[in-house]
Design a protein around this motif. Structure first.
Motif, PDB file in Angstrom:
ATOM      1  N   GLY A   1      43.262  48.193 -28.838  1.00  0.00           N
ATOM      2  CA  GLY A   1      42.104  49.232 -28.107  1.00  0.00           C
ATOM      3  C   GLY A   1      40.927  49.765 -28.993  1.00  0.00           C
ATOM      4  O   GLY A   1      41.789  50.111 -29.994  1.00  0.00           O
ATOM      5  N   CYS A   2      40.073  49.727 -28.474  1.00  0.00           N
ATOM      6  CA  CYS A   2      39.065  50.951 -29.137  1.00  0.00           C
ATOM      7  C   CYS A   2      39.236  52.140 -28.384  1.00  0.00           C
ATOM      8  O   CYS A   2      38.079  51.777 -27.600  1.00  0.00           O
ATOM      9  CB  CYS A   2      37.982  50.747 -30.047  1.00  0.00           C
ATOM     10  SG  CYS A   2      37.255  51.234 -30.714  1.00  0.00           S
ATOM     11  N   ALA A   3      39.420  53.363 -28.190  1.00  0.00           N
ATOM     12  CA  ALA A   3      38.743  54.780 -27.434  1.00  0.00           C
ATOM     13  C   ALA A   3      37.139  54.970 -27.356  1.00  0.00           C
ATOM     14  O   ALA A   3      37.047  54.957 -26.008  1.00  0.00           O
ATOM     15  CB  ALA A   3      39.216  55.706 -27.797  1.00  0.00           C
TER      16      ALA A   3
ATOM     17  N   GLY B   1      31.935  58.733 -28.289  1.00  0.00           N
ATOM     18  CA  GLY B   1      32.385  58.317 -29.294  1.00  0.00           C
ATOM     19  C   GLY B   1      33.456  58.674 -30.303  1.00  0.00           C
ATOM     20  O   GLY B   1      34.833  58.497 -29.140  1.00  0.00           O
ATOM     21  N   CYS B   2      33.426  58.713 -30.968  1.00  0.00           N
ATOM     22  CA  CYS B   2      35.072  57.760 -31.220  1.00  0.00           C
ATOM     23  C   CYS B   2      36.015  59.729 -31.361  1.00  0.00           C
ATOM     24  O   CYS B   2      35.704  60.767 -32.625  1.00  0.00           O
ATOM     25  CB  CYS B   2      35.613  57.662 -32.721  1.00  0.00           C
ATOM     26  SG  CYS B   2      36.937  57.669 -33.881  1.00  0.00           S
ATOM     27  N   PRO B   3      36.923  59.597 -30.495  1.00  0.00           N
ATOM     28  CA  PRO B   3      37.086  60.607 -30.217  1.00  0.00           C
ATOM     29  C   PRO B   3      38.365  61.114 -31.567  1.00  0.00           C
ATOM     30  O   PRO B   3      38.500  62.503 -31.972  1.00  0.00           O
ATOM     31  CB  PRO B   3      38.205  60.269 -28.520  1.00  0.00           C
ATOM     32  CG  PRO B   3      38.350  59.151 -29.030  1.00  0.00           C
ATOM     33  CD  PRO B   3      37.540  58.105 -29.371  1.00  0.00           C
TER      34      PRO B   3
ATOM     35  N   ILE C   1      43.931  60.093 -37.174  1.00  0.00           N
ATOM     36  CA  ILE C   1      44.934  58.695 -37.386  1.00  0.00           C
ATOM     37  C   ILE C   1      44.333  58.029 -35.809  1.00  0.00           C
ATOM     38  O   ILE C   1      44.484  58.697 -35.129  1.00  0.00           O
ATOM     39  CB  ILE C   1      46.706  59.094 -37.475  1.00  0.00           C
ATOM     40  CG1 ILE C   1      46.786  59.848 -38.774  1.00  0.00           C
ATOM     41  CG2 ILE C   1      47.618  58.609 -37.194  1.00  0.00           C
ATOM     42  CD1 ILE C   1      48.176  60.643 -38.512  1.00  0.00           C
ATOM     43  N   CYS C   2      44.037  56.808 -36.181  1.00  0.00           N
ATOM     44  CA  CYS C   2      44.274  56.297 -34.614  1.00  0.00           C
ATOM     45  C   CYS C   2      44.885  55.321 -34.489  1.00  0.00           C
ATOM     46  O   CYS C   2      45.563  54.324 -34.668  1.00  0.00           O
ATOM     47  CB  CYS C   2      43.172  55.655 -35.412  1.00  0.00           C
ATOM     48  SG  CYS C   2      42.482  54.128 -33.734  1.00  0.00           S
ATOM     49  N   PRO C   3      45.742  55.674 -33.157  1.00  0.00           N
ATOM     50  CA  PRO C   3      46.906  55.105 -33.213  1.00  0.00           C
ATOM     51  C   PRO C   3      46.645  53.842 -32.589  1.00  0.00           C
ATOM     52  O   PRO C   3      47.761  52.762 -32.951  1.00  0.00           O
ATOM     53  CB  PRO C   3      47.403  55.989 -31.576  1.00  0.00           C
ATOM     54  CG  PRO C   3      45.775  56.883 -31.155  1.00  0.00           C
ATOM     55  CD  PRO C   3      45.131  56.605 -32.556  1.00  0.00           C
TER      56      PRO C   3
ATOM     57  N   ILE D   1      29.282  47.668 -32.906  1.00  0.00           N
ATOM     58  CA  ILE D   1      29.476  47.487 -32.455  1.00  0.00           C
ATOM     59  C   ILE D   1      31.156  47.053 -32.016  1.00  0.00           C
ATOM     60  O   ILE D   1      31.457  47.146 -31.641  1.00  0.00           O
ATOM     61  CB  ILE D   1      30.074  45.670 -33.960  1.00  0.00           C
ATOM     62  CG1 ILE D   1      30.526  45.060 -34.107  1.00  0.00           C
ATOM     63  CG2 ILE D   1      30.994  46.838 -34.918  1.00  0.00           C
ATOM     64  CD1 ILE D   1      30.387  43.477 -35.481  1.00  0.00           C
ATOM     65  N   ASN D   2      31.279  48.762 -31.983  1.00  0.00           N
ATOM     66  CA  ASN D   2      32.449  49.148 -31.109  1.00  0.00           C
ATOM     67  C   ASN D   2      32.350  49.478 -30.092  1.00  0.00           C
ATOM     68  O   ASN D   2      32.176  50.055 -28.905  1.00  0.00           O
ATOM     69  CB  ASN D   2      32.416  50.476 -31.810  1.00  0.00           C
ATOM     70  CG  ASN D   2      33.284  50.513 -33.555  1.00  0.00           C
ATOM     71  OD1 ASN D   2      32.801  49.923 -34.087  1.00  0.00           O
ATOM     72  ND2 ASN D   2      34.323  51.453 -33.747  1.00  0.00           N
ATOM     73  N   THR D   3      31.983  48.253 -29.124  1.00  0.00           N
ATOM     74  CA  THR D   3      31.830  47.958 -28.069  1.00  0.00           C
ATOM     75  C   THR D   3      32.668  46.530 -27.737  1.00  0.00           C
ATOM     76  O   THR D   3      32.176  45.641 -27.983  1.00  0.00           O
ATOM     77  CB  THR D   3      29.931  47.962 -27.554  1.00  0.00           C
ATOM     78  OG1 THR D   3      29.792  46.811 -28.556  1.00  0.00           O
ATOM     79  CG2 THR D   3      29.448  49.362 -27.205  1.00  0.00           C
TER      80      THR D   3
ATOM     81  N   PRO E   1      30.354  58.222 -40.646  1.00  0.00           N
ATOM     82  CA  PRO E   1      29.346  58.616 -39.487  1.00  0.00           C
ATOM     83  C   PRO E   1      29.541  58.838 -38.309  1.00  0.00           C
ATOM     84  O   PRO E   1      29.048  59.636 -37.137  1.00  0.00           O
ATOM     85  CB  PRO E   1      28.252  57.716 -40.000  1.00  0.00           C
ATOM     86  CG  PRO E   1      28.579  56.635 -39.717  1.00  0.00           C
ATOM     87  CD  PRO E   1      30.239  56.459 -41.226  1.00  0.00           C
ATOM     88  N   GLU E   2      30.997  58.869 -37.422  1.00  0.00           N
ATOM     89  CA  GLU E   2      31.603  58.815 -36.689  1.00  0.00           C
ATOM     90  C   GLU E   2      32.106  60.337 -36.448  1.00  0.00           C
ATOM     91  O   GLU E   2      32.258  60.947 -35.798  1.00  0.00           O
ATOM     92  CB  GLU E   2      32.498  58.339 -36.316  1.00  0.00           C
ATOM     93  CG  GLU E   2      32.157  56.526 -36.017  1.00  0.00           C
ATOM     94  CD  GLU E   2      33.326  55.571 -35.886  1.00  0.00           C
ATOM     95  OE1 GLU E   2      34.976  56.361 -35.967  1.00  0.00           O
ATOM     96  OE2 GLU E   2      33.190  54.645 -35.696  1.00  0.00           O
ATOM     97  N   CYS E   3      32.052  61.230 -37.974  1.00  0.00           N
ATOM     98  CA  CYS E   3      32.042  62.615 -37.400  1.00  0.00           C
ATOM     99  C   CYS E   3      31.241  63.720 -37.029  1.00  0.00           C
ATOM    100  O   CYS E   3      29.982  63.070 -37.152  1.00  0.00           O
ATOM    101  CB  CYS E   3      32.352  63.121 -38.667  1.00  0.00           C
ATOM    102  SG  CYS E   3      34.164  62.269 -39.911  1.00  0.00           S
TER     103      CYS E   3
HETATM  104 FE1  SF4 Z   1      37.913  53.452 -32.278  1.00  0.00          FE
HETATM  105 FE2  SF4 Z   1      37.990  55.564 -33.371  1.00  0.00          FE
HETATM  106 FE3  SF4 Z   1      39.517  53.876 -33.381  1.00  0.00          FE
HETATM  107 FE4  SF4 Z   1      37.812  53.571 -35.100  1.00  0.00          FE
HETATM  108  S1  SF4 Z   1      39.017  54.775 -35.146  1.00  0.00           S
HETATM  109  S2  SF4 Z   1      38.602  51.760 -33.772  1.00  0.00           S
HETATM  110  S3  SF4 Z   1      36.126  54.119 -33.038  1.00  0.00           S
HETATM  111  S4  SF4 Z   1      38.755  54.428 -31.853  1.00  0.00           S
END
Ligand code: SF4
Ligand code: 13P
Length: 305
Positions: free
Chosen positions: A85-87, A171-173, A259-261, A113-115, A199-201
């Motif tokens: 998924g995406c947090a 936002g992106c954790p 690191i995105c799990p 788009i991350n929705t 830009p998610e920082c």
């Molecule tokens: Fe979602 Fe953040 Fe992972 Fe990108 S990095 S997929 S925004 S949780």
């Protein structure tokens, strides 16, 4: 099977079954090597809509597979790893945003788009990190409700000073976990290096960057730059891909927290199992969801051209 034998098997199965494999740049390098297309979320969504194959396997996260299905409803779309998924995408749902919209009836709702597909059905236009600034600038309405990422939203607001942009607390954790102090320390330690960030920082980190851009934007910038050393402020895969692309340059990680799990949950075996019909998840969306969500993605493609 070792990695190269598995990659070989996947290449054969892809051809035999006429399957297109898409890989977001955050997934493992060995998956990108067997993919037909790699890149950022915008590029993948457009690539997916153009391919002739009847079956698509998305190696990335759920909202990306949903976006493929929305753009190619007649194709069978699989998410290679169902738990990916995406947090950020999971932070806001349709019910929540429906209520927020009541407070801002005259605002254009811009969705990153991350929705989820369900949430996109009630938004006016989608954006990706690479297209957000130019698309928001082209929207005739001055009043914008930007969801869900307040960090990308702040960046857009800064670049589009004529717009009145309302942000929510999302936002992106992973990206938002990096602090300005970490960025300052890395710059001090490697004064010759350029800092490239997504830009998610948080704004305080982006403010220190030499370049702010999407995953593809960061890759292109580093590949084409005359500089030899970079600090990479996005998911660690990007530094890894860049090191393969530019062996004569040095890429340092801004933080080990990047690191995105979810992105790391897809393995080469998941792709293989999906191709063998033993894994992955077929994306099922109702015709109504596809039709309504597509309006907001079509608007992104129209304004993005
Ligand atoms: Fe979602 Fe953040 Fe992972 Fe990108 S990095 S997929 S925004 S949780
Ligand atoms: P891009 O739009 O740069 O591909 O980013 C997607 C994402 O999930 C970043 O965390």
């Amino acid at each position: 099977m070792n990695v190269s034998q598995l990659q070989q098997k996947i290449m054969e199965l892809k051809q035999e079954k006429d399957v297109c494999v898409l890989a977001h740049s955050y997934v493992a390098h060995e998956i990108c090597e067997i993919a037909d297309f790699t890149g950022d979320s915008y590029k993948l969504s457009v690539d997916a809509s153009k391919v002739a194959n009847k079956t698509i396997i998305m190696c990335g996260v759920r909202f990306m597979a949903e976006t493929c299905k929305i753009l190619s409803p007649d194709k069978t779309v699989y998410l290679a790893q169902p738990i990916a998924g995406c947090a950020m995408a999971d932070q806001m749902d349709k019910e929540m945003i429906s209520k927020v919209k009541e407070q801002y009836p005259n605002h254009t709702v811009v969705a990153y788009i991350n929705t989820t597909a369900a949430l996109k059905t009630i938004c006016d236009v989608c954006v990706t990190s690479s297209s957000a600034v130019s698309i928001v600038n082209k929207i005739p309405n001055k009043d914008i409700l930007f969801i869900p990422d307040c960090n990308l939203g702040s960046y857009v607001a800064q670049q589009c000073p004529d717009k009145n942009i309302t942000l929510l607390d999302g936002g992106c954790p992973i990206h938002a976990s990096v602090t300005a102090e970490e960025a300052r320390q890395m710059k001090e330690r490697y004064p010759e290096a350029e800092l490239l960030v997504h830009p998610e920082c948080v704004p305080a980190v982006s403010a220190m960057a030499d370049y702010i851009g999407s995953t593809s934007g960061i890759i292109n910038y580093a590949v084409n730059s005359d500089k030899k050393e970079f600090i990479i402020g996005t998911e660690i895969s990007i530094a890894e891909h860049l090191q393969y692309l530019c062996p004569d340059k040095t890429f340092r990680l801004l933080s080990l927290k990047l690191i995105c799990p979810d992105m790391k949950s897809t393995t080469l075996y998941d792709v293989y199992n999906c191709l063998c019909g033993k894994g992955g998840e077929k994306i099922i969306l109702s015709d109504q969801t596809i039709a309504d969500a597509k309006k907001c993605i079509d608007e992104m493609i129209r304004l993005g051209d």
